[in-house]
Scaffold this motif. Structure first.
Motif, mmCIF file in Angstrom:
data_model
loop_
_atom_site.group_PDB
_atom_site.id
_atom_site.type_symbol
_atom_site.label_atom_id
_atom_site.label_comp_id
_atom_site.label_asym_id
_atom_site.label_seq_id
_atom_site.Cartn_x
_atom_site.Cartn_y
_atom_site.Cartn_z
ATOM 1 N N CYS A 169 0.804 -1.219 0.000
ATOM 2 C CA CYS A 169 0.000 0.000 0.000
ATOM 3 C C CYS A 169 0.839 1.273 0.000
ATOM 4 C CB CYS A 169 -0.974 -0.017 1.165
ATOM 5 S SG CYS A 169 -2.121 1.375 1.139
ATOM 6 N N PRO A 170 1.820 1.421 0.899
ATOM 7 C CA PRO A 170 2.625 2.646 0.858
ATOM 8 C C PRO A 170 3.388 2.803 -0.459
ATOM 9 C CG PRO A 170 2.915 1.541 2.958
ATOM 10 C CD PRO A 170 2.140 0.602 2.061
ATOM 11 N N VAL A 171 3.882 1.697 -0.994
ATOM 12 C CA VAL A 171 4.598 1.765 -2.272
ATOM 13 C C VAL A 171 3.639 2.177 -3.372
ATOM 14 C CG1 VAL A 171 5.835 0.402 -4.007
ATOM 15 C CG2 VAL A 171 6.354 0.097 -1.573
ATOM 16 N N ARG A 172 2.471 1.590 -3.382
ATOM 17 C CA ARG A 172 1.457 1.929 -4.393
ATOM 18 C C ARG A 172 1.077 3.396 -4.290
ATOM 19 N NH1 ARG A 172 -3.858 -0.996 -3.598
ATOM 20 N NH2 ARG A 172 -2.321 -2.339 -2.658
ATOM 21 N N GLU A 173 0.943 3.871 -3.057
ATOM 22 C CA GLU A 173 0.584 5.276 -2.825
ATOM 23 C C GLU A 173 1.657 6.214 -3.397
ATOM 24 O OE1 GLU A 173 0.296 7.998 1.077
ATOM 25 O OE2 GLU A 173 -0.868 6.154 1.162
ATOM 26 N N VAL A 174 2.908 5.888 -3.157
ATOM 27 C CA VAL A 174 4.005 6.708 -3.684
ATOM 28 C C VAL A 174 4.020 6.656 -5.205
ATOM 29 C CG1 VAL A 174 6.523 6.929 -3.832
ATOM 30 C CG2 VAL A 174 5.433 6.539 -1.616
ATOM 31 N N LEU A 175 3.896 5.465 -5.758
ATOM 32 C CA LEU A 175 3.901 5.337 -7.222
ATOM 33 C C LEU A 175 2.723 6.069 -7.850
ATOM 34 C CD1 LEU A 175 5.038 1.635 -7.688
ATOM 35 C CD2 LEU A 175 6.356 3.718 -8.133
ATOM 36 N N ASP A 176 1.559 5.973 -7.220
ATOM 37 C CA ASP A 176 0.388 6.702 -7.739
ATOM 38 C C ASP A 176 0.663 8.193 -7.767
ATOM 39 O OD1 ASP A 176 -1.029 4.374 -8.114
ATOM 40 O OD2 ASP A 176 -2.273 4.607 -6.319
ATOM 41 N N ARG A 177 1.296 8.699 -6.712
ATOM 42 C CA ARG A 177 1.556 10.140 -6.626
ATOM 43 C C ARG A 177 2.563 10.586 -7.681
ATOM 44 N NH1 ARG A 177 0.783 13.749 -2.451
ATOM 45 N NH2 ARG A 177 -0.973 12.368 -2.223
ATOM 46 N N VAL A 178 3.684 9.892 -7.770
ATOM 47 C CA VAL A 178 4.745 10.373 -8.657
ATOM 48 C C VAL A 178 4.515 10.018 -10.119
ATOM 49 C CG1 VAL A 178 6.454 10.365 -6.820
ATOM 50 C CG2 VAL A 178 6.270 8.373 -8.315
ATOM 51 N N SER A 179 3.606 9.079 -10.382
ATOM 52 C CA SER A 179 3.375 8.716 -11.779
ATOM 53 C C SER A 179 2.130 9.375 -12.352
ATOM 54 C CB SER A 179 3.259 7.194 -11.916
ATOM 55 O OG SER A 179 2.114 6.726 -11.243
ATOM 56 N N GLY A 180 1.478 10.210 -11.572
ATOM 57 C CA GLY A 180 0.287 10.892 -12.061
ATOM 58 C C GLY A 180 0.611 11.820 -13.225
ATOM 59 N N LYS A 181 -0.361 11.980 -14.084
ATOM 60 C CA LYS A 181 -0.198 12.801 -15.292
ATOM 61 C C LYS A 181 0.397 14.171 -14.983
ATOM 62 C CE LYS A 181 -3.060 14.974 -18.850
ATOM 63 N NZ LYS A 181 -4.426 15.089 -19.371
ATOM 64 N N TRP A 182 -0.170 14.869 -14.010
ATOM 65 C CA TRP A 182 0.289 16.226 -13.732
ATOM 66 C C TRP A 182 1.590 16.222 -12.944
ATOM 67 C CZ3 TRP A 182 -1.932 18.603 -17.264
ATOM 68 C CH2 TRP A 182 -3.290 18.446 -17.556
ATOM 69 N N SER A 183 1.761 15.267 -12.059
ATOM 70 C CA SER A 183 2.997 15.205 -11.267
ATOM 71 C C SER A 183 4.214 15.046 -12.164
ATOM 72 C CB SER A 183 2.949 14.043 -10.269
ATOM 73 O OG SER A 183 1.951 14.239 -9.308
ATOM 74 N N VAL A 184 4.130 14.133 -13.102
ATOM 75 C CA VAL A 184 5.257 13.901 -14.013
ATOM 76 C C VAL A 184 5.584 15.182 -14.777
ATOM 77 C CG1 VAL A 184 5.995 12.671 -16.097
ATOM 78 C CG2 VAL A 184 4.880 11.420 -14.229
ATOM 79 N N GLN A 185 4.569 15.845 -15.298
ATOM 80 C CA GLN A 185 4.815 17.050 -16.082
ATOM 81 C C GLN A 185 5.402 18.173 -15.224
ATOM 82 O OE1 GLN A 185 1.949 18.098 -19.187
ATOM 83 N NE2 GLN A 185 0.905 16.171 -18.718
ATOM 84 N N ILE A 186 4.952 18.293 -13.989
ATOM 85 C CA ILE A 186 5.504 19.309 -13.088
ATOM 86 C C ILE A 186 6.949 18.984 -12.759
ATOM 87 C CG2 ILE A 186 5.387 20.222 -10.730
ATOM 88 C CD1 ILE A 186 2.287 19.989 -11.006
#
Length: 131
Positions: free
Chosen positions: A18-35
Motif C-alpha cells: 500500500c505505501p509503495v502503491r501510494e508513492v507510485l500513484d503520486r509520482v506517476s500521475g499525469k500532472w505530477s510527471v509534467q511538473i
C-alpha cells in the motif's frame, strides 16, 4: 503449500504494498510527471509552470504542487516582494526521480514506433477473429 501455511496473508502483502502503491500513484500521475519535468532545471514560478503544462487548470496545478510539497519532492519559496514571488524547486529526492523519469521518457521515445506498430498488428489480428 497453501498461503495460510506460509504466514503470508493478503493483509500482510497489502500492508507492505500500500505505501509503495501510494508513492507510485503520486509520482506517476499525469500532472505530477509534467511538473517534475518542468521544474527539473531549477526554480520555476507558478505562472511559468502553468504556461508550460498544457491543459492543467490553476486548481489542479495548485493541488498537485501541494501534494508534491507534502511528499518532500518540491520546495516552495515565497520571496517578500510585491506582488509575492513564489518559486518551486525539486528536492534532491525529486532530482533522483527526474533522472528515472528521463530514462523512462527516453525509452518511450525510442520505442514509440515499435509500440504503435504492435498495436496496429494486434488490432488487425483481432478484426479477423470470429466473435
Amino acid at each position: 503449500m497453501s498461503q495460510g501455511n506460509t504466514g503470508v496473508t493478503s493483509q500482510v502483502v497489502n500492508a507492505h504494498a500500500c505505501p509503495v502503491r501510494e508513492v507510485l500513484d503520486r509520482v506517476s500521475g499525469k500532472w505530477s510527471v509534467q511538473i517534475l519535468v518542468a521544474a527539473a532545471h531549477g526554480p520555476i514560478r507558478f505562472t511559468e509552470l502553468e504556461r508550460s503544462i498544457e491543459g492543467i487548470s490553476r486548481r489542479m496545478l495548485t493541488l498537485t504542487l501541494r501534494n508534491l510539497e507534502r511528499d518532500g519532492l518540491v520546495t516552495r519559496t515565497v520571496h517578500p516582494t510585491v506582488p509575492p514571488k513564489v518559486e518551486y524547486e525539486l528536492t534532491p529526492v525529486a532530482q533522483e526521480l527526474h533522472e528515472t523519469l528521463q530514462r523512462l521518457t527516453n525509452w518511450a521515445e525510442r520505442n514509440r514506433v515499435y509500440i504503435a506498430e504492435a498495436r496496429a498488428a494486434y488490432d488487425t489480428e483481432r478484426e479477423t477473429e470470429p466473435v
